[in-house]
Design a protein around this motif. Structure first.
Motif, PDB file in Angstrom:
ATOM      1  N   LEU A   1       0.890  -1.376   0.069  1.00 49.15           N
ATOM      2  CA  LEU A   1      -0.040   0.012   0.156  1.00 49.15           C
ATOM      3  C   LEU A   1       0.783   1.133  -0.149  1.00 49.15           C
TER       4      LEU A   1
ATOM      5  N   THR B   1       1.026   4.135  -3.418  1.00 46.74           N
ATOM      6  CA  THR B   1       0.504   5.509  -3.759  1.00 46.74           C
ATOM      7  C   THR B   1       1.091   6.070  -4.916  1.00 46.74           C
TER       8      THR B   1
ATOM      9  N   LEU C   1      -4.599   3.943   3.851  1.00 48.31           N
ATOM     10  CA  LEU C   1      -5.335   4.162   2.711  1.00 48.31           C
ATOM     11  C   LEU C   1      -6.265   5.541   2.866  1.00 48.31           C
TER      12      LEU C   1
ATOM     13  N   ASN D   1      -5.016   9.053   0.999  1.00 46.70           N
ATOM     14  CA  ASN D   1      -5.834   9.554   0.067  1.00 46.70           C
ATOM     15  C   ASN D   1      -6.147  11.300   0.348  1.00 46.70           C
TER      16      ASN D   1
END
Length: 264
Positions: free
Chosen positions: A69, A73, A140, A144
């Motif tokens: 993860l 990005t 996450l 974001n």
């Protein structure tokens, strides 16, 4: 016409529900009752030989998921490259520092075999991995929110260090708390934790990039420049500058330096 068949043996449903694999049972104990895992380590026995692999898999699952993860990005390809790198940092740093843990423990009177010392260190690392796994949804959301140019990259990098640090602190806190309940010394563990942290930071620096500086070409590894601690200082200064509304870093020269000396 009649048929006969032998009755099937009765298997209680509770035994089916409560018989997960050893890996799942170990992961559940790490989350709910890590003291039970350490009691098992202290008691020894035949099952102790299987415990390091289970604990290592718990750690690898968390480090791998978070590493993916982190790289994601930037791109899915960067995520696939970052996952094994972060797994290597977690387990590789432990392998380098394990002899020191055993020596420190012996000097302070800990009566553990080498295998028991390995298992106790892996309890902390496995807890760290499972904590990272639980933080993945939070990451996450965080990524974001902050990952927007021109300063998003610096926030993502600093955030990754914070998330990794929190997970590591929980792993150590769980191990220290369980050892204190057993009335055992933890001084050697605290000294070893500082050593592990420094080794881990430098190893992460060696295998960087995990994300890659925006605008720079994708690279599997970057040449060694300076040290992880210098890059961490520059990263912190860049974030403070962006919060004050200034361009990241106090000068263009420093910005170029950070881009070439990427910490993650």
């Amino acid at each position: 016409m009649s048929t006969s068949s032998e009755p099937l043996p009765f298997v209680p449903s509770s035994s089916i529900a409560l018989a997960p694999s050893g890996m799942l049972r170990t992961a559940e104990l790490l989350l709910r009752n890590p003291s039970a895992v350490l009691a098992q380590v202290q008691a020894g026995g035949a099952e102790l030989r299987e415990l390091p692999l289970r604990l290592a898999l718990c750690a690898l699952a968390g480090f791998g998921a978070f590493g993916f993860l982190l790289g994601f990005t930037r791109s899915p390809l960067a995520g696939l490259a970052a996952a094994p790198k972060l797994m290597l940092v977690g387990l590789g740093s432990l392998a380098v520092c394990l002899p020191a843990l055993h020596v420190y423990g012996r000097l302070l009177g800990a009566r553990l075999t080498a295998l028991q010392a390995v298992c106790e260190a892996l309890v902390a690392l496995g807890t760290t991995g499972l904590t990272l796994l639980g933080l993945c949804p939070v990451w996450l959301v965080f990524a974001n929110i902050v990952n927007h140019p021109p300063t998003g990259y610096f926030h993502v990098m600093l955030g990754s260090l914070v998330f990794l640090g929190l997970a590591a602190l929980r792993g150590i806190a769980v191990l220290v708390g369980a050892l204190r309940l057993q009335g055992r010394t933890v001084l050697h563990l605290l000294a070893w934790t500082a050593l592990y942290g420094m080794v881990g930071m430098q190893m992460a620096w060696v295998v960087r990039p995990f994300v890659g500086t925006p605008g720079s070409p994708t690279a599997a590894f970057r040449p060694l420049e300076s040290s992880a601690f210098d890059a961490a200082t520059t990263l912190l200064r860049s974030n403070l500058d962006s919060l004050d509304g200034r361009p990241p870093s106090s000068s263009n020269d420093e910005t170029e330096t950070f881009q070439s000396e990427e910490s993650l």
